[in-house]
Design an enzyme around this catalytic site. Structure first.
Site, PDB file in Angstrom:
ATOM      1  N   GLU A   1      -3.590  -7.103  -2.260  1.00  9.93           N
ATOM      2  CA  GLU A   1      -2.335  -6.905  -2.871  1.00  9.93           C
ATOM      3  C   GLU A   1      -1.095  -6.518  -1.983  1.00  9.93           C
ATOM      4  OE1 GLU A   1      -4.823  -4.628  -6.244  1.00  9.93           O
ATOM      5  OE2 GLU A   1      -3.532  -3.300  -5.049  1.00  9.93           O
TER       6      GLU A   1
ATOM      7  N   CYS B   1       5.433  -4.456   1.589  1.00 10.39           N
ATOM      8  CA  CYS B   1       4.452  -3.968   2.193  1.00 10.39           C
ATOM      9  C   CYS B   1       3.145  -5.010   1.975  1.00 10.39           C
ATOM     10  CB  CYS B   1       4.087  -2.624   1.254  1.00 10.39           C
ATOM     11  SG  CYS B   1       2.571  -1.950   1.853  1.00 10.39           S
TER      12      CYS B   1
ATOM     13  N   CYS C   1     -11.034  -2.943   4.298  1.00  6.09           N
ATOM     14  CA  CYS C   1     -10.866  -2.339   5.232  1.00  6.09           C
ATOM     15  C   CYS C   1     -12.151  -1.897   5.963  1.00  6.09           C
ATOM     16  CB  CYS C   1      -9.829  -1.158   5.197  1.00  6.09           C
ATOM     17  SG  CYS C   1      -9.357  -0.406   6.909  1.00  6.09           S
TER      18      CYS C   1
ATOM     19  N   CYS D   1     -11.549   5.816   6.371  1.00  5.59           N
ATOM     20  CA  CYS D   1     -10.416   7.004   6.246  1.00  5.59           C
ATOM     21  C   CYS D   1     -10.972   7.818   4.865  1.00  5.59           C
ATOM     22  CB  CYS D   1      -9.142   6.726   6.467  1.00  5.59           C
ATOM     23  SG  CYS D   1      -8.711   6.048   8.013  1.00  5.59           S
TER      24      CYS D   1
ATOM     25  N   CYS E   1      -8.487   7.278   1.520  1.00  2.76           N
ATOM     26  CA  CYS E   1      -7.768   6.216   1.241  1.00  2.76           C
ATOM     27  C   CYS E   1      -8.795   5.251   0.094  1.00  2.76           C
ATOM     28  CB  CYS E   1      -7.582   5.312   2.528  1.00  2.76           C
ATOM     29  SG  CYS E   1      -6.744   3.633   1.972  1.00  2.76           S
TER      30      CYS E   1
ATOM     31  N   GLY F   1      -5.992  -2.937   4.805  1.00  2.00           N
ATOM     32  CA  GLY F   1      -6.543  -3.482   6.100  1.00  2.00           C
ATOM     33  C   GLY F   1      -6.004  -2.678   7.391  1.00  2.00           C
ATOM     34  N   GLU F   2      -6.501  -2.839   8.428  1.00  2.00           N
ATOM     35  CA  GLU F   2      -6.123  -2.213   9.597  1.00  2.00           C
ATOM     36  C   GLU F   2      -5.687  -3.635  10.533  1.00  2.00           C
ATOM     37  OE1 GLU F   2      -5.211   0.498  11.378  1.00  2.00           O
ATOM     38  OE2 GLU F   2      -4.748  -1.085  12.914  1.00  2.00           O
TER      39      GLU F   2
ATOM     40  N   SER G   1       1.832  -0.633  10.937  1.00  2.00           N
ATOM     41  CA  SER G   1       1.018   0.700  10.896  1.00  2.00           C
ATOM     42  C   SER G   1      -0.267   0.386  11.204  1.00  2.00           C
ATOM     43  CB  SER G   1       1.201   1.283   9.308  1.00  2.00           C
ATOM     44  OG  SER G   1       0.728   2.466   9.234  1.00  2.00           O
TER      45      SER G   1
ATOM     46  N   SER H   1      -0.977   6.152  11.737  1.00  2.00           N
ATOM     47  CA  SER H   1      -1.359   7.383  10.881  1.00  2.00           C
ATOM     48  C   SER H   1      -2.057   8.381  11.622  1.00  2.00           C
ATOM     49  CB  SER H   1      -2.484   6.330   9.908  1.00  2.00           C
ATOM     50  OG  SER H   1      -1.803   5.372   9.043  1.00  2.00           O
ATOM     51  N   LEU H   2      -1.413   9.509  11.689  1.00  2.00           N
ATOM     52  CA  LEU H   2      -1.612  10.502  12.199  1.00  2.00           C
ATOM     53  C   LEU H   2      -2.619  11.333  11.664  1.00  2.00           C
ATOM     54  CD1 LEU H   2      -2.163  11.694  15.358  1.00  2.00           C
ATOM     55  CD2 LEU H   2      -0.015  13.186  14.632  1.00  2.00           C
ATOM     56  N   HIS H   3      -1.971  12.217  10.577  1.00  2.00           N
ATOM     57  CA  HIS H   3      -2.548  12.898   9.273  1.00  2.00           C
ATOM     58  C   HIS H   3      -3.321  14.151   9.835  1.00  2.00           C
ATOM     59  CE1 HIS H   3      -1.794   9.511   7.210  1.00  2.00           C
ATOM     60  NE2 HIS H   3      -2.786   8.463   7.605  1.00  2.00           N
TER      61      HIS H   3
ATOM     62  N   ASN I   1      -1.493  10.223  -2.884  1.00  2.00           N
ATOM     63  CA  ASN I   1      -1.621   9.409  -4.022  1.00  2.00           C
ATOM     64  C   ASN I   1      -3.279   9.438  -4.636  1.00  2.00           C
ATOM     65  OD1 ASN I   1       1.008   8.717  -4.351  1.00  2.00           O
ATOM     66  ND2 ASN I   1       0.684   7.303  -2.553  1.00  2.00           N
TER      67      ASN I   1
ATOM     68  N   CYS J   1       0.805   4.052  -1.836  1.00  2.00           N
ATOM     69  CA  CYS J   1       0.101   4.139  -0.442  1.00  2.00           C
ATOM     70  C   CYS J   1      -1.182   4.504  -0.694  1.00  2.00           C
ATOM     71  CB  CYS J   1       0.790   5.198   0.384  1.00  2.00           C
ATOM     72  SG  CYS J   1       2.296   5.059   1.123  1.00  2.00           S
TER      73      CYS J   1
HETATM   74  N1  SAH Z   1      -4.662   0.900   8.584  1.00  2.00           N
HETATM   75  C1  SAH Z   1      -3.177   0.972   8.643  1.00  2.00           C
HETATM   76  C2  SAH Z   1      -2.495   0.340   7.571  1.00  2.00           C
HETATM   77  C3  SAH Z   1      -2.541   0.879   6.018  1.00  2.00           C
HETATM   78  S1  SAH Z   1      -0.974   1.872   5.920  1.00  2.00           S
HETATM   79  C4  SAH Z   1      -3.083   2.355   8.980  1.00  2.00           C
HETATM   80  O1  SAH Z   1      -4.015   3.286   8.625  1.00  2.00           O
HETATM   81  O2  SAH Z   1      -1.887   2.830   9.161  1.00  2.00           O
HETATM   82  C5  SAH Z   1      -1.129   2.732   4.499  1.00  2.00           C
HETATM   83  C6  SAH Z   1      -0.680   4.242   4.790  1.00  2.00           C
HETATM   84  O3  SAH Z   1      -0.952   5.034   3.490  1.00  2.00           O
HETATM   85  C7  SAH Z   1      -1.604   4.820   5.868  1.00  2.00           C
HETATM   86  O4  SAH Z   1      -0.711   5.837   6.623  1.00  2.00           O
HETATM   87  C8  SAH Z   1      -2.554   5.521   5.381  1.00  2.00           C
HETATM   88  O5  SAH Z   1      -3.246   6.702   5.706  1.00  2.00           O
HETATM   89  C9  SAH Z   1      -1.971   6.040   3.813  1.00  2.00           C
HETATM   90  N2  SAH Z   1      -2.583   6.264   2.846  1.00  2.00           N
HETATM   91  C10 SAH Z   1      -3.820   5.953   2.559  1.00  2.00           C
HETATM   92  N3  SAH Z   1      -4.399   6.334   1.442  1.00  2.00           N
HETATM   93  C11 SAH Z   1      -3.515   7.248   0.987  1.00  2.00           C
HETATM   94  C12 SAH Z   1      -3.357   8.127  -0.251  1.00  2.00           C
HETATM   95  N4  SAH Z   1      -4.377   7.987  -1.033  1.00  2.00           N
HETATM   96  N5  SAH Z   1      -2.218   8.591  -0.341  1.00  2.00           N
HETATM   97  C13 SAH Z   1      -1.100   8.763   0.546  1.00  2.00           C
HETATM   98  N6  SAH Z   1      -1.223   7.968   1.620  1.00  2.00           N
HETATM   99  C14 SAH Z   1      -2.384   7.102   1.886  1.00  2.00           C
END
Ligand code: SAH
Length: 366
Positions: free
Chosen positions: A102, A115, A122, A126, A129, A170-171, A202, A224-226, A301, A344
């Site tokens: 997508e 995007c 992937c 995580c 996701c 994907g990563e 990212s 993507s720290l989180h 999301n 996202c």
């Molecule tokens: N794999 C890479 C590229 C994906 S970027 C990465 O992890 O950065 C997609 C972004 O959306 C990342 O920051 C991911 O952590 C975030 N994301 C994933 N699932 C999500 C969700 N359900 N709600 C909001 N953000 C989310």
């Protein structure tokens, strides 16, 4: 999502969408053409969006015939196009008979961000996701990555895409070679000519690949720290067990330490009761005090079967105020396209999962 599968023919021809400038010049040398032909070809393909060699009128007839015989310009095909009430567009693209990815276009005041996906599914897991639930099939080719821009530009018209983020499925750093070739084309003046500030990769933090990226590219970086602690990040972003926060932040500093680079954007998804307390905000402030950074808070999301709830708007606001008070730049990402599952973490495509993740998840929960 209902749509008919598109049979994708296999082809033995060289796909010119796979070639960045260097590769295109090497190809031209191989067929006995001068290097400037590479620029002409890149312009026809990427600037003009042409996939028919007959239209490339500044090439000789003989060269056009030869290219048509041995090469092709083949982007992934659109199987479904959707448009959100907020103007966000999502395309589902067929990459081969059993897989789809997508791509999302997000129009905003004064800019338009595409995007793009870098892999089918992937390989990381995580926990918040939905792409992760799909499992993994394969890396996208450079042609399939740049092809997303090629197709979107054709659909949207010229001048609409001003920014590209590698934030789809994907990563990207686990598909290093193809992602670098595609981002080279995004920056190339004879292709898409975007500035390095407008192309952002990212990553969940693949430390050795981040160092390699610094050697060959200067696109912008989002991480993507989180979570502010290893304990919590291990749970949310399991690759953290391999590359813990301290090593990741050191790599980020090395990345921006090079000339002309700015700040790293740290993405932080706001999960209710998980990582959104004032104590988490303060820990994040301490962590980032020595890294030139800005923080992008992402409202979670939801997707079917998700084990998390998003933080309340008040919790997000409180969190961002604590960051501001400590002098950090923090923004709250506006959720776009969620009515068409284009936000996202909602991109799923169709993954012919080779990792049997669904089966493993089901076994684990039964
Ligand atoms: N794999 C890479 C590229 C994906 S970027 C990465 O992890 O950065 C997609 C972004 O959306 C990342 O920051 C991911 O952590 C975030 N994301 C994933 N699932 C999500 C969700 N359900 N709600 C909001 N953000 C989310």
């Amino acid at each position: 999502m209902k749509s008919t599968p598109v049979p994708v023919e296999r082809s033995e021809k060289l796909n010119l969408l796979d070639l960045d400038r260097k590769a295109m010049e090497a190809f031209c040398a191989e067929i006995g053409e001068k290097p400037f032909r590479a620029s002409q070809l890149l312009q026809w393909i990427h600037q003009r969006g042409v996939d028919d060699f007959a239209r490339m009128t500044n090439l000789s007839k003989a060269l056009r015939a030869r290219l048509a015989d041995t090469t092709e310009i083949r982007a992934p095909e659109i199987v479904l196009a959707q448009r959100s009430t907020d103007g966000t567009c999502k395309w589902v693209l067929q990459t081969d008979a059993r897989n789809r990815v997508e791509t999302v276009f997000i129009p905003e005041e004064g800019r338009g961000t595409l995007c793009v996906s870098s892999q089918v599914g992937c390989a990381l897991e995580c926990s918040f996701c939905s792409t992760a639930r799909q499992g993994f099939n394969r890396n996208l080719t450079a042609a399939e990555i740049i092809g997303q821009i090629w197709v979107a530009r054709r659909e949207l018209g010229e001048g609409r895409i001003t920014n590209v983020v590698l934030m789809g499925m994907g990563e990207p750093l686990l598909n290093f070679h193809n992602v670098v070739a595609a981002t080279n084309l995004m920056l190339d003046d004879f292709a898409y000519g975007l500035s390095k500030r407008r192309v952002t990769l990212s990553t969940s933090g693949i430390v050795p690949a981040l160092d390699r990226l610094a050697e060959v590219s200067d696109i912008s970086l989002a991480v993507s720290l989180h979570a502010p602690t290893d304990e919590l990040r291990n749970e949310l972003v399991p690759i953290n067990r391999k590359y813990p926060i301290k090593e990741l932040l050191e790599a980020c500093k090395r990345y921006i330490g090079r000339e002309g680079r700015r700040k790293v954007t740290f993405e932080y998804v706001m999960l209710d009761g998980v990582n959104d307390s004032p104590a988490h905000a303060k820990a994040l402030v301490r962590l980032l005090s020595h890294v030139p950074s800005k923080v992008n808070l992402i409202p979670f999301n939801p997707f079917p079967g998700a084990n998390y709830r998003g933080s309340s708007p008040e919790a997000i606001r409180r969190f961002s105020e604590l960051l501001h008070a400590a002098g950090l730049i923090a923004t709250i990402r506006k959720t776009r396209g969620d009515d068409i599952d284009a936000a996202c973490g909602q991109l799923v495509g169709q993954v012919n999962d080779r990792t049997r993740r669904q089966a493993r998840l089901q076994a684990a929960s039964s």
